[in-house]
Enzyme design. Structure first.
Site, PDB file in Angstrom:
ATOM      1  N   CYS A 222     -43.179 -38.319   3.670  1.00 11.27           N
ATOM      2  CA  CYS A 222     -42.418 -39.404   4.312  1.00 11.27           C
ATOM      3  C   CYS A 222     -43.281 -40.142   5.330  1.00 11.27           C
ATOM      4  O   CYS A 222     -43.208 -41.365   5.455  1.00 11.27           O
ATOM      5  CB  CYS A 222     -41.187 -38.849   5.025  1.00 11.27           C
ATOM      6  SG  CYS A 222     -40.028 -38.020   3.930  1.00 11.27           S
TER       7      CYS A 222
ATOM      8  N   CYS B  95     -41.259 -34.058   7.021  1.00  9.19           N
ATOM      9  CA  CYS B  95     -41.695 -34.294   5.643  1.00  9.19           C
ATOM     10  C   CYS B  95     -42.994 -35.091   5.640  1.00  9.19           C
ATOM     11  O   CYS B  95     -43.016 -36.243   6.063  1.00  9.19           O
ATOM     12  CB  CYS B  95     -40.578 -35.015   4.907  1.00  9.19           C
ATOM     13  SG  CYS B  95     -41.048 -35.981   3.492  1.00  9.19           S
TER      14      CYS B  95
END
Lengths: 102, 284
Positions: free
Chosen positions: A32, A29
């Site tokens: 993230c 991700c």
């Protein structure tokens, strides 16, 4: 103090008292990865005042499911083990400190 | 790290990119599918000075070629968020992260008004990123609201991960896997309780755990919280500077007239001013 990586076994005890902030993330991700330095920075700034932890949703799918994490990154705040707030997506540090200081 | 990252390579973005390159700055342009650009669909553009008679597609291809020849780098993807750091910006692009010293927004007009339920269920079943959140929906029913040209590819990706995908859009998509259900629909809303339970499409309820809303571009204020708007467009000054230091904007996203010449002109200003902004930072 570095950010604490939380597992299913350690989770409940870790957040049971005081203020905790937990970042649910995964390696695939992008957003993230963007948030990671912010979280690490807060872990240092709030040392002794709040627990700052991370949960890798790949390694800990049960924790992600238990807290209904459906989009990452999601940051969940706890007071004495009870969820008090959550922020979905990448936010500037001030959005997190506002909850921690509140 | 790049000196400048341009968000969406239409006429304004490519113009800004070329101009920043003339000032010897490293430039990355992030774009989705070129077919999402409204200019791509223009059959004939007759009001661009000195170059009448070209189609929108021919113009875009010519702009892209120019940018490539100038050493502009490109990646395909959708910017999901932009985070200011102390003297740079981090941009989340699918599963990638890039860093830039200055950002130029040239997203075009993002037409999509939010759907009913979209903001309410963001992070509780509504997602803008198949690569980010797809894994969390393995084995579950998900709806893809396909509004971008590359949305079928993302729907295919979700299906391959093990999600049970229904693809919803106002017209038959190209390139969708045969095992993905397609539902034509215009009026859409997201409904649920604590989290998403269904999408309603023209009044019909389709149960699902997740809704992936895939637009060509996210709205600038979603990308960059705190960005000032004026009448729905990004507020800029004569330097195409926004209210956020280091963030510039050009083209249709700053307002009317929505024309190629205006976009290219604004791109030039934004490209030069972004380069100057970087030079100032180096001096101080």
């Amino acid at each position: 103090m570095a950010t604490i990586h939380l597992t299913k076994e350690a989770f409940d005890k870790a957040i049971s008292s005081g203020t905790a902030m937990v970042d649910f993330w995964a390696s695939w991700c992008g957003p993230c990865k963007m948030l990671a330095p912010v979280i690490d920075d807060l872990a240092g700034k709030y040392e002794g005042k709040a627990l700052v932890g991370k949960v890798n949703v790949d390694d800990e799918p049960e924790l992600a499911a238990r807290f209904g994490v459906m989009s990452i990154p999601t940051v969940i705040f706890f007071k004495d083990g009870v969820e008090v707030d959550r922020k979905v997506g990448v936010m500037p540090a001030a959005a997190y400190t506002a909850v921690l200081d509140g | 790290m790049y000196d400048v990252v341009v968000v969406v390579g239409g006429p304004a973005g490519l113009s800004a990119a070329v101009q920043a390159r003339t000032r010897n700055k490293s430039v990355l342009v992030v774009s989705g599918d070129v077919r999402d650009n409204p200019l791509w669909k223009a059959r004939l553009v007759n009001n661009y000075l000195g170059m009448p008679g070209l189609s929108g597609q021919e113009m875009l291809e010519s702009f892209q070629k120019h940018a490539r020849e100038m050493g502009v780098e490109e990646i395909n993807g959708r910017v999901l968020n932009i985070m200011p750091a102390s003297s740079s910006f981090y941009l989340g692009i699918g599963s990638q992260v890039e860093e830039a010293r200055a950002v130029i927004l040239a997203t075009g007009v993002v037409r999509a008004a939010q759907l009913p339920g979209e903001a309410e269920y963001l992070g509780r079943g509504v997602s803008y990123c198949a690569t980010c959140d797809g894994m969390l929906y393995r084995g579950k029913e998900v709806a893809v609201l396909g509004m971008a040209a590359d949305a079928p590819e993302e729907a295919n990706y979700l299906q391959e991960l093990g999600c049970k995908v229904t693809y919803i859009s106002d017209r038959q998509p190209e390139g969708l896997r045969k095992d993905i259900a397609f539902r034509r629909g215009f009026k859409r809303q997201v409904v649920g309780g604590q989290s998403v339970e269904a999408v309603e499409v023209d009044g019909e309820r389709l149960p699902c755990a997740g809704v992936f809303i895939l637009r060509p571009s996210l709205a600038p204020v979603q990308l960059l919280p705190g960005l000032a708007l004026e009448g729905g467009y990004i507020a800029v000054d004569r330097n195409m500077a926004t209210n956020l230091p280091g963030v510039f904007a050009a083209g249709d996203c700053t307002g009317t007239p929505l024309q190629v010449s205006k976009a290219v002109g604004e791109g030039l200003v934004a490209g030069h001013r972004a380069a100057e902004y970087i030079d100032q930072m180096d001096k101080s």
